[in-house]
Design a protein around this motif. Structure first.
Motif, PDB file in Angstrom:
ATOM      1  N   PRO A 239     -15.040 -37.258  96.265  1.00 22.80           N
ATOM      2  CA  PRO A 239     -15.684 -36.473  96.640  1.00 22.80           C
ATOM      3  C   PRO A 239     -16.002 -36.980  98.656  1.00 22.80           C
ATOM      4  O   PRO A 239     -15.890 -37.985  98.882  1.00 22.80           O
ATOM      5  N   PRO A 240     -16.556 -35.893  99.427  1.00 23.55           N
ATOM      6  CA  PRO A 240     -17.453 -36.433 100.711  1.00 23.55           C
ATOM      7  C   PRO A 240     -17.722 -37.918 101.002  1.00 23.55           C
ATOM      8  O   PRO A 240     -18.517 -37.486  99.296  1.00 23.55           O
ATOM      9  N   ARG A 241     -17.693 -38.609 101.749  1.00 20.26           N
ATOM     10  CA  ARG A 241     -18.794 -39.661 101.313  1.00 20.26           C
ATOM     11  C   ARG A 241     -19.774 -39.280 101.315  1.00 20.26           C
ATOM     12  O   ARG A 241     -20.100 -38.679 102.660  1.00 20.26           O
ATOM     13  N   PRO A 242     -20.547 -39.575 101.257  1.00 18.00           N
ATOM     14  CA  PRO A 242     -22.275 -39.790 101.795  1.00 18.00           C
ATOM     15  C   PRO A 242     -22.109 -40.263 103.117  1.00 18.00           C
ATOM     16  O   PRO A 242     -22.055 -41.125 103.689  1.00 18.00           O
ATOM     17  N   ASP A 243     -23.459 -40.124 104.283  1.00 19.90           N
ATOM     18  CA  ASP A 243     -23.582 -39.624 104.927  1.00 19.90           C
ATOM     19  C   ASP A 243     -25.291 -39.737 105.806  1.00 19.90           C
ATOM     20  O   ASP A 243     -25.849 -38.497 105.638  1.00 19.90           O
TER      21      ASP A 243
ATOM     22  N   ALA B 215     -12.494 -40.672  89.996  1.00 23.06           N
ATOM     23  CA  ALA B 215     -11.583 -39.161  90.751  1.00 23.06           C
ATOM     24  C   ALA B 215      -9.901 -38.957  91.146  1.00 23.06           C
ATOM     25  O   ALA B 215      -8.970 -38.703  91.059  1.00 23.06           O
ATOM     26  N   MET B 216      -9.993 -40.646  91.531  1.00 28.15           N
ATOM     27  CA  MET B 216      -8.200 -40.803  92.409  1.00 28.15           C
ATOM     28  C   MET B 216      -7.807 -41.134  91.148  1.00 28.15           C
ATOM     29  O   MET B 216      -6.399 -40.736  90.943  1.00 28.15           O
ATOM     30  N   GLN B 217      -8.214 -41.910  89.730  1.00 29.39           N
ATOM     31  CA  GLN B 217      -7.427 -42.337  89.293  1.00 29.39           C
ATOM     32  C   GLN B 217      -7.471 -41.035  88.167  1.00 29.39           C
ATOM     33  O   GLN B 217      -5.663 -40.856  87.716  1.00 29.39           O
ATOM     34  N   ARG B 218      -8.121 -40.307  87.702  1.00 29.14           N
ATOM     35  CA  ARG B 218      -7.921 -38.860  87.041  1.00 29.14           C
ATOM     36  C   ARG B 218      -6.632 -37.758  87.930  1.00 29.14           C
ATOM     37  O   ARG B 218      -5.932 -37.254  87.225  1.00 29.14           O
ATOM     38  N   ASN B 219      -6.975 -37.937  89.257  1.00 31.11           N
ATOM     39  CA  ASN B 219      -5.698 -37.416  90.015  1.00 31.11           C
ATOM     40  C   ASN B 219      -5.321 -37.722  90.767  1.00 31.11           C
ATOM     41  O   ASN B 219      -5.452 -37.957  91.713  1.00 31.11           O
ATOM     42  N   PRO B 220      -4.213 -38.830  91.058  1.00 32.61           N
ATOM     43  CA  PRO B 220      -3.601 -39.202  92.205  1.00 32.61           C
ATOM     44  C   PRO B 220      -2.980 -38.308  92.938  1.00 32.61           C
ATOM     45  O   PRO B 220      -3.270 -39.252  94.219  1.00 32.61           O
ATOM     46  N   ALA B 221      -3.180 -37.186  92.526  1.00 33.23           N
ATOM     47  CA  ALA B 221      -2.371 -36.416  93.807  1.00 33.23           C
ATOM     48  C   ALA B 221      -3.065 -35.427  95.132  1.00 33.23           C
ATOM     49  O   ALA B 221      -3.561 -34.393  94.792  1.00 33.23           O
ATOM     50  N   GLN B 222      -4.010 -37.052  95.386  1.00 31.51           N
ATOM     51  CA  GLN B 222      -5.020 -35.800  96.635  1.00 31.51           C
ATOM     52  C   GLN B 222      -4.844 -37.110  97.616  1.00 31.51           C
ATOM     53  O   GLN B 222      -4.778 -38.300  97.174  1.00 31.51           O
ATOM     54  N   SER B 223      -5.387 -36.524  98.470  1.00 31.40           N
ATOM     55  CA  SER B 223      -5.853 -37.864  99.573  1.00 31.40           C
ATOM     56  C   SER B 223      -6.446 -39.182  99.456  1.00 31.40           C
ATOM     57  O   SER B 223      -7.455 -38.770  98.690  1.00 31.40           O
ATOM     58  N   PRO B 225      -9.052 -42.013  99.258  1.00 29.24           N
ATOM     59  CA  PRO B 225     -10.676 -42.205 100.384  1.00 29.24           C
ATOM     60  C   PRO B 225     -10.099 -43.428 101.076  1.00 29.24           C
ATOM     61  O   PRO B 225      -9.457 -44.385 100.539  1.00 29.24           O
ATOM     62  N   GLU B 226     -11.321 -43.302 102.066  1.00 28.37           N
ATOM     63  CA  GLU B 226     -11.497 -44.668 102.911  1.00 28.37           C
ATOM     64  C   GLU B 226     -11.719 -45.732 101.183  1.00 28.37           C
ATOM     65  O   GLU B 226     -12.751 -45.850 100.571  1.00 28.37           O
ATOM     66  N   TRP B 227     -11.029 -46.780 101.672  1.00 34.02           N
ATOM     67  CA  TRP B 227     -11.830 -47.766 100.962  1.00 34.02           C
ATOM     68  C   TRP B 227     -12.561 -49.099 101.886  1.00 34.02           C
ATOM     69  O   TRP B 227     -12.300 -49.230 102.842  1.00 34.02           O
ATOM     70  N   LEU B 228     -14.001 -48.957 101.072  1.00 36.46           N
ATOM     71  CA  LEU B 228     -14.825 -49.854 102.060  1.00 36.46           C
ATOM     72  C   LEU B 228     -15.249 -51.694 101.197  1.00 36.46           C
ATOM     73  O   LEU B 228     -15.339 -51.748  99.684  1.00 36.46           O
TER      74      LEU B 228
END
Lengths: 502, 535
Positions: A239-243, B215-223, B225-228
């Motif tokens: 999902p897009p990150r909330p901001d 979501a990434m684990q279920r479907n690795p074929a996507q961009s 996400p940023e890691w916080l």
């Protein structure tokens, strides 16, 4: 180095004058909300309706369960109704102050970023502020607590009713439309700041540009969230990150959150209206609007309201063109115009600000009163609940001992939601009981002091430990610091709004 | 015993394997002929406590003393208070100082005030404060960082004297949060509402990170996400697996916190402020566990004819604050007590005594520092009571514990006995006025006047520095030495300033230390009490 610090600390300790921490006798937490009588009838008053009905002489006002039930001659009232003989008195709607910082704690400005749309005044309402009670004594029944003007896009506002004694969440006026502070001109571009770390932008065109850019980012943000699929497909897609900042700005361009924008000059108001029109929404109000008289037709055509000072002018370069006729001229041009305080002290005598609009611009008296009642209520989206005296509206009204636009008149009673929150006679009686309470506690404290001076266990510590509040301690500047009877937070104001010599 | 301990500590510091130095005999103790308060309201009038290897082995009127035990007897004379053994106290909130992060030390993508992944490590061990706590009878504490908005994990530790490694009970308890901190200058956030916004955004970011990762684990074929960084550490608190502990600044802050964390998954606890009594109705609607400071204000200074300078607000709070603990319990709000906010942890007794005088049930008071925090910390079967199988964390005291100034003689932590240093009887009478010079090294000297009055066993005093008077917290005379403490807040610092003076007739020489550093003290007596009367 540590020794240097110690020496400096000792020096600072010794040289700082002892500041009196004098606070008022009444406190919100031990002020029980006044009862709401089933029925109240005010008899024989001159009623300023702030509606098309105008000023009605020698009529009765009937209130039932917190709402106005009827206005008319010789009304029937239930036997148990609270009767108020208002012969010779005037009744007006409660005053609505559409620009206030009077009950905010921990800072009026989040001055760091060019957009602080994620901060919420709702989080920092100061229910303990004595301003609430004092402004009730001036006939004010609802105020719009605005973020300051340090940033192009400031924080989210909170409209409160003056329910003195209630905790913050119960002060919030739930009927008000969500809103946000914007600011244009010298403040967001940091003209008058002692700023070691200048931030973008530093010009008026830069402010215009950054607002446009943030609108575009917010539009993109909203569509990214709307395009995120629901259900199973959504779970499998990052999902897009909330901001929270962009989310609030998106509410603005989708018309879900009103803009109340600090502005002085005509050119920058025109610029903001142009951006809004490109994004297909309306600027709800401009605040201060000192040059509004130059662009009355344009403001009216856009649908922007104007919330103004009547005679504050020339206090900085961009305020140089202000004139006292401004509210009258804008009103006559069809702009929804109101007068605001922007100052907790001025807010106690807004009736005199309205009176000035009779002097400057020759508005009729009833219209002048609407500048501080019906019109600001409409600006805040609460016109269907308060700001006028008509059946079905909230019983927010004021009893004046004379003509409400006279310097010789004063407020006798202020009612909010059909509850008598201020009553001059009761206030005078209360002073006696407060004096008695004070004397009693002084005697107790003196007795305990005599006791503890024989006591080997000194307990002279906790005050400084427990009072540690970095927010308070860091405050270095206090507006009108010569005033007594205020906590620092009660004098909180928008330091970027009017001052420029710091 | 003390020499052995010292050697042990020395050798441990040299990194030699400790096992080689241990006595081969087990560490077994029997405290016999004592009154035992095993838990609030539960008393054994005369019995024994048997301790083996740091654990309570037996307790009771007829507990038999094992043959290998070292027997501790406490002979009493007629008229003396009985020796009483209590469970060691538990401090549910011990904020410890972290160094302020330097702005340029914060890597990109991180905020200096957001450190939910911070853990207290052995190098953060606040040895001096742990020692103070132990001497005051606290044998277990929940430590947490004291700066930032999201402050990281708490560590539960015993208060023994050998560092975190030996004392640690859990390093994953709670997530500490506050709205009090601000960024410097024009950085975000520089207002209270900004601080709230940052905490709100961070919590939503942490929730998002969990969803995004799933979501990434279920479907690795996507961009990707940023890691916080660091935000995964918020997950246990967001899921209610460990408490979220909010330090509240005042009543409005408590109401803010209650609204910010609505009822739901998060297991909220609030470190209180002492004015909860002002809006108990609002707090009782949703009874959230409170950790309560006993920061009752001192009686205001009242000058003759200047009574109106003392505000009614201050008088009311002074009058009502001591009732706060009792009234919180009456309102049905679960409560623990902390010594946080007091100048010394030992003050907790005097404050509890006042609270008891003002309506707090004595058993509830004891529970608030023993069984209640034990339950909250998940230590119900290990601490807070004297019961077989629990950690041997004990207080030995002459008479009752919850009195203004209890005579604690021993504190046991994990079966390790700590005898409290007792003061020598006074050998000098330092009463009078002392003209002192505080030597600040390269910064030169500052003149000060120390006024001491009363008998050497019960002195009070005032330190005047450049015309400003600060009352001494405490003055003790031990042998020929005067030991005095002053609240550091009087000089704009935190903690305590202590001064030690060796008296030699009319001369005094010594040293001082405080939050600002060390200084020397020297001077002479300019007046004795008699002289002053003559003037």
């Amino acid at each position: 180095m540590k020794r240097l610090t110690l020496a400096l600390a000792i020096a600072a300790f010794v040289t700082l004058p002892a500041l009196a921490d004098w606070t008022p006798d009444i406190e919100a937490w031990n002020s029980a909300p006044p009862p709401q009588p089933g029925a109240v009838v005010v008899r024989g008053a001159t009623v300023w309706t702030a509606t098309g009905a105008g000023i009605l002489e020698n009529v009765d006002l009937l209130v039932r369960d917190g709402r106005i039930a009827a206005i008319g001659e010789s009304l029937d009232a239930p036997a148990n109704a609270v009767e108020i003989d208002a012969a010779g008195m005037h009744v007006t709607p409660g005053i609505i102050d559409a620009h206030s910082h009077a009950a905010i704690i921990g800072g009026v400005n989040e001055s760091s970023r060019i957009s602080t749309a994620d901060v919420r005044i709702r989080d920092v309402i100061d229910a303990e502020s004595i301003n609430i009670y004092r402004q009730l004594a001036g006939g004010v029944t609802a105020i719009n607590l605005l973020h300051g003007s340090a940033n192009a896009i400031g924080g989210q506002m909170a409209v409160i009713k003056m329910r003195w004694g209630a905790p913050p969440e119960e002060l919030v006026f739930d009927a008000a439309r969500p809103g946000i502070k914007f600011a244009l001109g010298e403040n967001p571009k940091q003209s008058n700041w002692n700023n070691d770390t200048p931030r973008y932008p530093q010009t008026r065109q830069g402010v215009e540009q950054i607002i446009r850019e943030l609108f575009q980012q917010a539009a993109d943000y909203r569509s990214a969230h709307e395009n995120h699929p629901e259900g199973r497909a959504g779970r499998d897609q990052v999902p897009p990150r909330p901001d929270h900042r962009l989310a609030a700005v998106a509410e603005v361009i989708y018309g879900e959150r009103d803009v109340h924008s600090h502005a002085y000059r005509a050119d920058e108001m025109l610029a903001l209206m142009r951006i809004a029109e490109q994004f297909d929404f309306t600027i709800r109000t401009f605040q201060h609007v000192l040059e509004g008289y130059k662009i009355g037709p344009q403001l009216a055509a856009h649908g922007a309201g104007a919330s103004v000072f009547i005679d504050w002018w020339a206090f900085k370069q961009e305020a140089i063109d202000a004139i006292g006729y401004n509210p009258a001229l804008m009103h006559q041009a069809g702009v929804l115009t109101g007068l605001h305080s922007d100052n907790p002290e001025l807010a106690r005598r807004m009736n005199l600000e309205a009176a000035k609009a009779v002097r400057y611009g020759d508005l009729d008296e009833h219209t002048a009163l609407q500048l501080i009642t019906a019109f600001p209520a409409d600006q805040l989206g609460v016109g269907a609940r308060t700001g006028r005296l008509a059946p079905e509206l909230d019983a927010d009204f004021v009893l004046w001992n004379g003509h409400p636009l006279s310097v010789y008149s004063r407020v006798e009673q202020t009612w909010v939601d059909g509850r008598r929150y201020f009553d001059r006679a009761a206030d005078e009686r209360m002073r006696e009981s407060l004096a008695a309470e004070h004397a009693e506690l002084i005697a107790l404290a003196q007795a305990s002091e005599d006791e503890s001076s024989d006591d080997e266990q000194g307990n002279a510590e906790s005050e400084t430990d427990s009072d540690a509040d970095p927010g308070k301690r860091r405050r270095t500047m206090s507006f009108a610091s010569h005033l007594t009877g205020y906590r620092a937070s009660e004098l909180d104001h928008d330091e970027y709004c009017i001052l420029h010599d710091h | 015993m003390r020499i052995a301990l010292f050697l042990f500590a020395l050798l441990a510091a040299l990194n030699l394997p400790a096992a080689e130095l241990r006595q081969p005999t087990p560490d077994v103790h029997a405290l016999v002929g004592v009154r035992i308060v095993t838990a609030p309201g539960q008393v054994i009038e005369s019995g024994s406590v048997i301790v083996r290897d740091g654990i309570i082995e037996a307790v009771g009127a007829d507990a038999s003393v094992p043959p290998d035990a070292r027997v501790h007897e406490f002979p009493r004379e007629d008229g003396q208070d009985p020796m009483v053994v209590y469970p060691g106290l538990i401090e549910p909130y011990l904020p410890i100082e972290f160094p302020e992060p330097e702005d340029d030390a914060v890597p990109p993508g991180r905020h200096a005030l957001v450190q939910p992944d911070r853990r207290i490590t052995a190098s953060d061990w606040p040895e001096e404060r742990i020692g103070e706590l132990r001497q005051a009878g606290f044998t277990t504490a929940l430590m947490a960082g004291d700066i930032g908005l999201l402050r990281g994990h708490g560590v539960i530790t015993n208060t023994g004297d050998a560092g975190l490694g030996v004392n640690r009970l859990s390093s994953q308890f709670g997530q500490f949060v506050s709205f009090a901190d601000r960024a410097e200058g024009r950085s975000f956030p520089n207002s209270l509402m900004g601080a709230v916004a940052l905490v709100r955004q961070t919590m939503d970011d942490a929730r998002w990170q969990a969803q995004a990762r799933a979501a990434m684990q279920r479907n690795p074929a996507q961009s990707r996400p940023e890691w916080l960084e660091g935000l995964d550490d918020l997950r246990p608190a967001l899921a209610g697996e460990t408490p979220m502990v909010f330090e509240s600044q005042d009543l409005l802050d408590t109401l803010r916190i209650l609204e910010f964390i609505p009822p739901g998954d998060i297991d909220l606890a609030i470190v209180g402020h002492g004015a909860e009594y002002q809006r108990l109705d609002a707090l009782a609607e949703r009874p959230v566990r409170h950790i309560l400071p006993l920061n009752f204000p001192e009686a205001p200074d009242i000058e003759q004819g200047q009574e109106r300078d003392v505000s009614l607000e201050a008088l009311r709070h002074w009058h009502q604050a001591p009732e706060n603990p009792a009234r919180i319990l009456e309102a049905g709000i679960p409560m623990m007590v902390t010594s946080h906010g007091l100048s010394a942890p030992g003050q907790v007794y005097a404050r509890l005594a006042v609270a008891i005088e003002r309506g707090l049930d004595p058993d509830a008071a004891l529970a608030a520092v023993t069984t209640e925090p034990a339950r909250w910390l998940g230590l119900e079967d290990r601490a807070g009571r004297i019961r077989p199988g629990m950690m041997a964390n004990l207080i030995v005291v002459e008479g009752d514990l919850l009195t203004e100034n209890p005579a604690i003689t021993e504190v046991w932590v994990d079966g390790q006995r700590h005898v409290l240093a007792s003061l020598e009887p006074p050998a000098v009478d330092p009463a009078g006025t002392w003209d002192l010079v505080l030597g600040l090294g390269g910064m030169g000297d500052v003149e000060a006047t120390l006024a001491l009055e009363g008998a050497p066993t019960s002195m009070t005093g005032t330190l005047s520095v450049m015309g400003n008077d600060s009352p001494l917290n405490e003055v003790r005379v031990s042998g020929e030495r005067v030991i005095a403490t002053i609240d550091g807040g009087r000089f704009g610092g935190s903690g305590t300033i202590s001064i030690r003076l060796d008296i030699d007739g009319e001369r005094a020489r010594g040293s001082g230390s405080g939050p600002f550093g060390e200084f020397s003290v020297r001077g002479q007596r300019s007046a004795r009490p008699d002289d002053e009367e003559a003037i």
